[in-house]
Design a protein around this motif. Structure first.
Motif, PDB file in Angstrom:
ATOM      1  N   GLN A  29       0.814  -1.211   0.000  1.00  0.00           N
ATOM      2  CA  GLN A  29       0.000   0.000   0.000  1.00  0.00           C
ATOM      3  C   GLN A  29       0.851   1.266   0.000  1.00  0.00           C
ATOM      4  OE1 GLN A  29      -2.284  -1.149   3.519  1.00  0.00           O
ATOM      5  NE2 GLN A  29      -4.138  -1.198   2.287  1.00  0.00           N
ATOM      6  N   TYR A 121      -3.947   3.968  -3.908  1.00  0.00           N
ATOM      7  CA  TYR A 121      -3.271   2.727  -4.243  1.00  0.00           C
ATOM      8  C   TYR A 121      -3.238   2.462  -5.743  1.00  0.00           C
ATOM      9  CZ  TYR A 121      -4.455   2.202   0.668  1.00  0.00           C
ATOM     10  OH  TYR A 121      -4.616   2.420   2.010  1.00  0.00           O
ATOM     11  N   TYR A 478      -7.796  -5.507  -3.252  1.00  0.00           N
ATOM     12  CA  TYR A 478      -8.254  -4.160  -3.620  1.00  0.00           C
ATOM     13  C   TYR A 478      -8.884  -4.234  -5.006  1.00  0.00           C
ATOM     14  CZ  TYR A 478      -7.790   0.790  -5.021  1.00  0.00           C
ATOM     15  OH  TYR A 478      -8.013   2.063  -5.468  1.00  0.00           O
TER      16      TYR A 478
END
Length: 596
Positions: A29, A121, A478
């Motif tokens: 991240q 991100y 994600y």
């Protein structure tokens, strides 16, 4: 007793940087994106701020057409063209900058951001504009027949700026807090700089492209293109502080804070194209390409401080503190892109024209990373009260070791429909409809071994003892879905034989839907709180962020002045104005074009 706690408060105030720690945040991240990473490079001659995505296919320019399809050979009246431009950096933050680029502040005054924009991100950071851009286009052998074509471009990026911090980290130093986030002091000691070191961030980049094309016959042209990027970004922040008076008074202190960051990236991109003239007013073309690149980043910090106090009159009144903190993290990413596009062009009546292209890009990126974090803090003190000598001893520590790997998948669809109308003899209108949809899926698996402890002992009732050991695997997923609709309009006005004026407006709507979840699979977790030990084995915890839906819209205006100084020499000035509280020029480009 009151004096003792006053002294203890002073010790806490001068304690070095205790930490804030997010054990369930993965190293991946903190990777810093860039708009050059794993993206085809081209000389965008109309790429002012919010026009860079819609310029290809909208603006009639030989360099933009070659990026659309290397087989779209330019029409050069003199058989060659040389392009040179100088670009000013935008004087306000771009959308991505607003979310995650922060100046480096004194951590005694800085509190960790509670909210990190989830686009961080995946949203890229814009690199500085090139110092200059150079391009050339020419036909070989017989320039009049314009059958064998050669071209190339080069851009240089070079900029120095102040060091900036990142909003996403696992650990950072913060005055007055221990590794568990417990407050052990509320203020920072007064700082007198005896020496301030470096505060700089250096950006360098070399961007090149080359084109080769051939007109096989009156209907068919073929072309190949190559582009490459060499980019680096490195910086250092260093601050050394020490007691102005040394050992001539009752106290002595010194501290050193240093942060370094190094980033490198390179890629090679090859593409082939074909353009076929079906009949006099209709053409179709296609392009296929492959990009292979590598990015590596290094981030390391070091903090050291010590403090000592000795009362010259009352020897029992004394204190010492020490802190040593080290962080070293590195990332490696190998990526490849496969992409293809189709472009159509049809000439209508009255010299009007309609153009369309569709492009699909599939990216596969393999990230790996490593992280080691160590922090050690210690202090001891004594103070003579009315009847007793009060003694206190405190120590705190953190050791975090982890390695990670994963994958990143990106599917990107882009399409633009463009209408070009000839309004009258001196004015034209170009109207476009642009749509893009990008899906990004990032998965990272990270084994972690972490140990934290905090211990305070004294002959007072204010003692504690905390210990935490974790052996776990973090699994972070994600998912981002982003779409964009843009409607650009560009008006061209030919004022006379030498002067022309262009004004453009672009309406932009963007939308993001983001989901993010981290699952921690624990092999072992041990907790000790004031002599009470608890051990847990083989369990999991899920940390789910609420789904995010974010939308934004902008309206942007640009203008261009073009002067034909001679038939072989042209000057252009592009301006991006903004109307907020007052009128200002947010960005400018200066362009020169000539034929030999």
């Amino acid at each position: 007793m009151k004096k003792y706690f006053c002294f203890l408060a002073w010790i806490c105030m001068i304690l070095p940087a205790y930490s804030q720690y997010w054990g369930e945040r993965v190293t991946e991240q903190s990777f810093e994106q860039s708009d050059l990473y794993f993206t085809s490079y081209y000389l965008n001659t109309f790429g002012l701020h919010r026009y860079r995505e819609v310029s290809v296919g909208l603006v009639e320019d030989p360099f933009l057409n070659l990026y659309l399809n290397p087989a779209k050979l330019p029409v050069l009246t003199e058989g060659n063209l040389i392009h040179l431009d100088f670009r000013g950096d935008r004087t306000s933050a771009t959308i991505a900058d607003d979310y995650y680029i922060h100046p480096l502040w004194d951590m005694s005054q800085y509190h960790a951001p509670i909210y990190i924009d989830p686009r961080w991100y995946n949203t890229t950071r814009r690199d500085p504009e090139p110092v200059f851009s150079l391009g050339f286009l020419t036909y070989l052998k017989d320039p009049k027949n314009q059958k064998l074509f050669l071209g190339g471009t080069y851009q240089l990026i070079y900029k120095q700026e102040n060091f900036y911090s990142m909003p996403s980290w696992i650990f950072y130093n913060r005055y007055g807090y221990d590794v568990f986030g417990n407050q052990v002091g509320g203020f920072n000691y007064p700082v007198q700089d005896r020496y301030s070191g470096k505060d700089e961030m250096n950006h360098q980049g070399h961007l090149i492209s080359a084109f080769l094309g051939s007109r096989i016959n009156t209907k068919l042209t073929l072309g190949v293109s190559m582009n490459g990027v060499l980019q680096s970004r490195d910086g250092i922040y260093q601050n050394l502080q020490s007691d102005e008076y040394g050992s001539t008074n009752d106290s002595d202190w010194r501290s050193l804070n240093e942060i370094q960051r190094e980033q490198n990236y390179h890629h090679l991109d090859l593409a082939v194209g074909m353009d076929y003239q079906v009949h006099s007013n209709f053409a179709i073309g296609s392009k296929l390409g492959y990009l292979n690149g590598h990015a590596d980043q290094l981030y390391q910090t070091g903090y050291f401080s010590e403090y000592s106090y000795q009362d010259r009159i009352v020897p029992e009144n004394n204190g010492n503190s020490f802190n040593d903190s080290q962080t070293r993290q590195n990332w490696d990413q190998d990526g490849k892109n496969w992409y293809g596009s189709v472009n159509l062009s049809k000439i209508l009546k009255d010299q009007n024209q309609i153009n369309f292209y569709y492009r699909y890009t599939s990216s596969e990126i393999d990230p790996t990373n490593q992280s080691q974090i160590r922090d050690t803090s210690f202090y001891e003190s004594s103070w003579r009260g009315d009847t007793l000598i009060y003694e206190s001893r405190y120590q705190s520590g953190l050791h975090d070791h982890r390695t990670g790997s994963g994958d990143k998948q990106i599917d990107w669809h882009q399409a633009l429909l463009n209408f070009r109308f000839k309004l009258n003899r001196t004015s034209n209108l170009s109207l476009g409809f642009y749509y893009a949809h990008k899906t990004s899926i990032i998965q990272s698996t990270e084994p972690v071994i972490v140990t934290l402890f905090s211990d305070h002992q004294s002959n007072s009732p204010y003692d504690w003892n905390h210990y935490l050991y974790e052996d776990k695997i973090l699994d972070w997923k994600y998912n981002s879905k982003e779409w964009s609709i843009q409607i650009p309009l560009i008006f061209d006005f030919q004022l006379n034989r030498q002067w022309s004026f262009t004004v453009g407006i672009n309406k932009i709507l963007r939308n993001w839907e983001i989901e993010e979840v981290t699952v921690a699979y624990f092999h072992t977790r041990q907790r000790l709180e004031n002599d009470s030990l608890k051990t847990e084995n083989n369990f999991a915890e899920r940390y789910t962020n609420p789904p995010q839906k974010i939308s934004e819209d902008f309206t942007d205006l640009i203008s261009k002045i073009e002067v034909d100084i001679s038939p072989r020499f042209q000057f252009q000035l592009l301006i991006n104005p903004e109307f907020e509280e007052t009128f200002r020029i947010a960005q400018w480009w200066l362009v020169f074009r000539t034929s030999l």
